[in-house]
Design a protein around this motif. Sequence first.
Motif, PDB file in Angstrom:
ATOM      1  N   LEU A  72       0.925  -1.352   0.239  1.00 48.92           N
ATOM      2  CA  LEU A  72      -0.247   0.217   0.317  1.00 48.92           C
ATOM      3  C   LEU A  72       0.900   1.353   0.005  1.00 48.92           C
ATOM      4  O   LEU A  72       0.976   2.426  -0.426  1.00 48.92           O
ATOM      5  N   LYS A  73       1.761   1.569   0.718  1.00 49.53           N
ATOM      6  CA  LYS A  73       2.872   2.457   1.076  1.00 49.53           C
ATOM      7  C   LYS A  73       3.512   2.894  -0.268  1.00 49.53           C
ATOM      8  O   LYS A  73       3.732   3.816  -0.831  1.00 49.53           O
ATOM      9  N   ASP A  74       3.702   1.518  -1.349  1.00 58.32           N
ATOM     10  CA  ASP A  74       4.549   1.669  -3.049  1.00 58.32           C
ATOM     11  C   ASP A  74       3.523   2.754  -3.189  1.00 58.32           C
ATOM     12  O   ASP A  74       4.319   3.487  -4.392  1.00 58.32           O
ATOM     13  N   LEU A  75       2.036   3.296  -3.445  1.00 55.95           N
ATOM     14  CA  LEU A  75       0.796   3.985  -4.286  1.00 55.95           C
ATOM     15  C   LEU A  75       1.220   5.411  -3.470  1.00 55.95           C
ATOM     16  O   LEU A  75       0.483   6.034  -4.568  1.00 55.95           O
ATOM     17  N   VAL A  76       1.846   5.394  -2.672  1.00 55.73           N
ATOM     18  CA  VAL A  76       1.458   6.802  -2.204  1.00 55.73           C
ATOM     19  C   VAL A  76       2.250   7.654  -3.009  1.00 55.73           C
ATOM     20  O   VAL A  76       3.426   7.693  -3.577  1.00 55.73           O
ATOM     21  N   GLY A  77       1.465   9.018  -3.303  1.00 53.50           N
ATOM     22  CA  GLY A  77       2.247   9.764  -4.603  1.00 53.50           C
ATOM     23  C   GLY A  77       1.377  10.998  -5.072  1.00 53.50           C
ATOM     24  O   GLY A  77      -0.105  10.264  -5.007  1.00 53.50           O
ATOM     25  N   THR A  78       1.812  11.575  -6.174  1.00 53.83           N
ATOM     26  CA  THR A  78       1.040  12.055  -6.954  1.00 53.83           C
ATOM     27  C   THR A  78       0.832  11.572  -8.747  1.00 53.83           C
ATOM     28  O   THR A  78       2.061  11.190  -9.227  1.00 53.83           O
ATOM     29  N   TYR A  79       0.103  11.580  -9.507  1.00 54.93           N
ATOM     30  CA  TYR A  79       0.046  10.521 -11.026  1.00 54.93           C
ATOM     31  C   TYR A  79      -0.594  11.473 -11.620  1.00 54.93           C
ATOM     32  O   TYR A  79      -1.354  12.333 -11.368  1.00 54.93           O
ATOM     33  N   THR A  80      -0.616  11.656 -13.181  1.00 60.50           N
ATOM     34  CA  THR A  80      -0.795  11.989 -13.817  1.00 60.50           C
ATOM     35  C   THR A  80      -1.329  11.223 -14.759  1.00 60.50           C
ATOM     36  O   THR A  80      -1.894  10.054 -14.785  1.00 60.50           O
ATOM     37  N   ILE A  81      -3.518  11.871 -15.478  1.00 57.59           N
ATOM     38  CA  ILE A  81      -4.294  10.399 -15.192  1.00 57.59           C
ATOM     39  C   ILE A  81      -4.608  10.808 -16.623  1.00 57.59           C
ATOM     40  O   ILE A  81      -4.878  12.536 -16.991  1.00 57.59           O
TER      41      ILE A  81
ATOM     42  N   THR B  37      -4.350  12.587  -5.871  1.00 54.03           N
ATOM     43  CA  THR B  37      -2.752  11.908  -5.433  1.00 54.03           C
ATOM     44  C   THR B  37      -3.217  11.178  -4.453  1.00 54.03           C
ATOM     45  O   THR B  37      -4.165  11.209  -3.755  1.00 54.03           O
ATOM     46  N   LEU B  38      -2.708  10.355  -4.081  1.00 55.48           N
ATOM     47  CA  LEU B  38      -3.185   9.336  -2.839  1.00 55.48           C
ATOM     48  C   LEU B  38      -2.341   9.256  -1.688  1.00 55.48           C
ATOM     49  O   LEU B  38      -1.004   9.689  -1.887  1.00 55.48           O
ATOM     50  N   ALA B  39      -2.628   8.991  -0.521  1.00 61.50           N
ATOM     51  CA  ALA B  39      -1.749   9.303   0.801  1.00 61.50           C
ATOM     52  C   ALA B  39      -2.518   8.836   1.935  1.00 61.50           C
ATOM     53  O   ALA B  39      -3.122   7.592   1.171  1.00 61.50           O
ATOM     54  N   LEU B  40      -1.954   8.340   2.709  1.00 67.09           N
ATOM     55  CA  LEU B  40      -2.745   7.192   3.634  1.00 67.09           C
ATOM     56  C   LEU B  40      -3.067   7.754   4.957  1.00 67.09           C
ATOM     57  O   LEU B  40      -2.087   8.699   5.705  1.00 67.09           O
ATOM     58  N   ASP B  41      -3.944   7.040   5.379  1.00 66.01           N
ATOM     59  CA  ASP B  41      -4.424   8.404   6.607  1.00 66.01           C
ATOM     60  C   ASP B  41      -3.838   7.640   8.611  1.00 66.01           C
ATOM     61  O   ASP B  41      -2.760   6.697   7.520  1.00 66.01           O
ATOM     62  N   LYS B  42      -4.397   7.716   8.797  1.00 67.04           N
ATOM     63  CA  LYS B  42      -3.350   7.066  10.004  1.00 67.04           C
ATOM     64  C   LYS B  42      -3.702   5.901  10.424  1.00 67.04           C
ATOM     65  O   LYS B  42      -3.021   5.098  10.608  1.00 67.04           O
ATOM     66  N   ASN B  43      -5.036   5.055   9.927  1.00 64.13           N
ATOM     67  CA  ASN B  43      -5.370   4.080  10.266  1.00 64.13           C
ATOM     68  C   ASN B  43      -4.840   2.446   8.894  1.00 64.13           C
ATOM     69  O   ASN B  43      -5.663   2.104   8.486  1.00 64.13           O
TER      70      ASN B  43
ATOM     71  N   ASN C 185      -4.446  -7.139  -2.690  1.00 60.94           N
ATOM     72  CA  ASN C 185      -3.826  -7.926  -3.941  1.00 60.94           C
ATOM     73  C   ASN C 185      -3.445  -7.484  -5.340  1.00 60.94           C
ATOM     74  O   ASN C 185      -4.405  -7.722  -6.671  1.00 60.94           O
ATOM     75  N   ASN C 186      -3.355  -6.277  -5.272  1.00 63.03           N
ATOM     76  CA  ASN C 186      -2.335  -4.999  -6.134  1.00 63.03           C
ATOM     77  C   ASN C 186      -4.042  -4.215  -6.802  1.00 63.03           C
ATOM     78  O   ASN C 186      -4.120  -3.968  -8.209  1.00 63.03           O
ATOM     79  N   ILE C 187      -5.014  -4.595  -6.277  1.00 62.98           N
ATOM     80  CA  ILE C 187      -6.473  -4.221  -6.996  1.00 62.98           C
ATOM     81  C   ILE C 187      -6.658  -3.352  -5.785  1.00 62.98           C
ATOM     82  O   ILE C 187      -6.663  -3.377  -4.236  1.00 62.98           O
ATOM     83  N   LEU C 188      -7.558  -1.353  -5.966  1.00 61.71           N
ATOM     84  CA  LEU C 188      -7.193  -0.608  -5.156  1.00 61.71           C
ATOM     85  C   LEU C 188      -8.771  -0.320  -5.644  1.00 61.71           C
ATOM     86  O   LEU C 188      -8.898   0.238  -6.787  1.00 61.71           O
TER      87      LEU C 188
ATOM     88  N   VAL D 134     -12.336   1.202  -9.673  1.00 62.29           N
ATOM     89  CA  VAL D 134     -11.363   0.123  -9.089  1.00 62.29           C
ATOM     90  C   VAL D 134     -10.216   0.225  -9.946  1.00 62.29           C
ATOM     91  O   VAL D 134      -9.854   0.005 -11.558  1.00 62.29           O
ATOM     92  N   TYR D 135      -8.986   0.387  -9.148  1.00 59.33           N
ATOM     93  CA  TYR D 135      -7.833   0.601 -10.570  1.00 59.33           C
ATOM     94  C   TYR D 135      -6.903  -0.633 -10.046  1.00 59.33           C
ATOM     95  O   TYR D 135      -6.878  -1.724  -9.346  1.00 59.33           O
ATOM     96  N   GLN D 136      -6.132  -1.441 -11.373  1.00 57.28           N
ATOM     97  CA  GLN D 136      -5.897  -2.978 -10.973  1.00 57.28           C
ATOM     98  C   GLN D 136      -4.066  -1.829 -11.048  1.00 57.28           C
ATOM     99  O   GLN D 136      -3.580  -1.213 -12.196  1.00 57.28           O
ATOM    100  N   CYS D 137      -3.443  -2.760 -10.447  1.00 52.33           N
ATOM    101  CA  CYS D 137      -1.795  -1.556  -9.998  1.00 52.33           C
ATOM    102  C   CYS D 137      -0.760  -2.395 -10.568  1.00 52.33           C
ATOM    103  O   CYS D 137      -0.927  -3.672  -9.846  1.00 52.33           O
ATOM    104  N   ILE D 138      -0.712  -2.192 -12.194  1.00 54.81           N
ATOM    105  CA  ILE D 138       0.364  -2.367 -12.509  1.00 54.81           C
ATOM    106  C   ILE D 138       1.866  -2.872 -12.178  1.00 54.81           C
ATOM    107  O   ILE D 138       1.957  -3.907 -11.949  1.00 54.81           O
ATOM    108  N   THR D 139       1.900  -1.593 -11.995  1.00 52.99           N
ATOM    109  CA  THR D 139       2.827  -1.331 -11.596  1.00 52.99           C
ATOM    110  C   THR D 139       2.741  -0.457 -10.345  1.00 52.99           C
ATOM    111  O   THR D 139       1.828   0.428 -10.133  1.00 52.99           O
ATOM    112  N   LYS D 140       3.670   0.061  -9.187  1.00 51.53           N
ATOM    113  CA  LYS D 140       3.893   1.188  -8.217  1.00 51.53           C
ATOM    114  C   LYS D 140       3.769   2.771  -9.165  1.00 51.53           C
ATOM    115  O   LYS D 140       3.083   3.650  -8.413  1.00 51.53           O
ATOM    116  N   ASP D 141       3.406   2.834  -9.978  1.00 50.13           N
ATOM    117  CA  ASP D 141       3.922   4.146 -11.119  1.00 50.13           C
ATOM    118  C   ASP D 141       2.622   3.812 -12.125  1.00 50.13           C
ATOM    119  O   ASP D 141       2.510   4.943 -13.112  1.00 50.13           O
ATOM    120  N   LEU D 142       1.990   2.301 -12.845  1.00 49.17           N
ATOM    121  CA  LEU D 142       0.581   2.636 -13.641  1.00 49.17           C
ATOM    122  C   LEU D 142       0.080   1.787 -12.985  1.00 49.17           C
ATOM    123  O   LEU D 142      -0.063   1.212 -12.085  1.00 49.17           O
TER     124      LEU D 142
END
Length: 119
Positions: free
Chosen positions: A3-12, A29-35, A58-61, A80-88
């Motif tokens: 999950l932490k690999d996905l934190v960041g900003t993406y162009t869509i 922009t993806l971030a995580l809250d305290k939980n 399972n690489n699904i967001l 629903v996003y399939q997380c192909i890589t942490k960058d895509l």
Amino acid sequence: MTLKDLVGTYTITGTNQSPDAAPYTGELTLALDKNNRVIANWLISGSQSQQGTGFFKNNILVINFNYKGDDETIYKGVVVYQCITKDLLEGFWSEKHGNPLYLGEERCYRKGTLKEVLN
């Protein structure tokens, strides 16, 4: 991938939930809250702000989102996003009041990656 690999900003880039599939661009922009729940913020076409919360497995967001339309109505949906890589991320989405015969589509490239620069 975690999950932490996905934190960041993406162009869509995406297409809307309609028969004419109007294209759009923006930023996610993806971030995580305290939980460790996913907090998502979109800026579509430089002006429309959307927000949501979600979860990852399972690489699904999956993110439930909402935004206020030009008519002051609150619109809600799910993406629903399939997380192909942490960058895509490749996704599809639907709004509650959207055309039920169509799904919107979205592709997200992490800002600063080669793929994002080429698009």
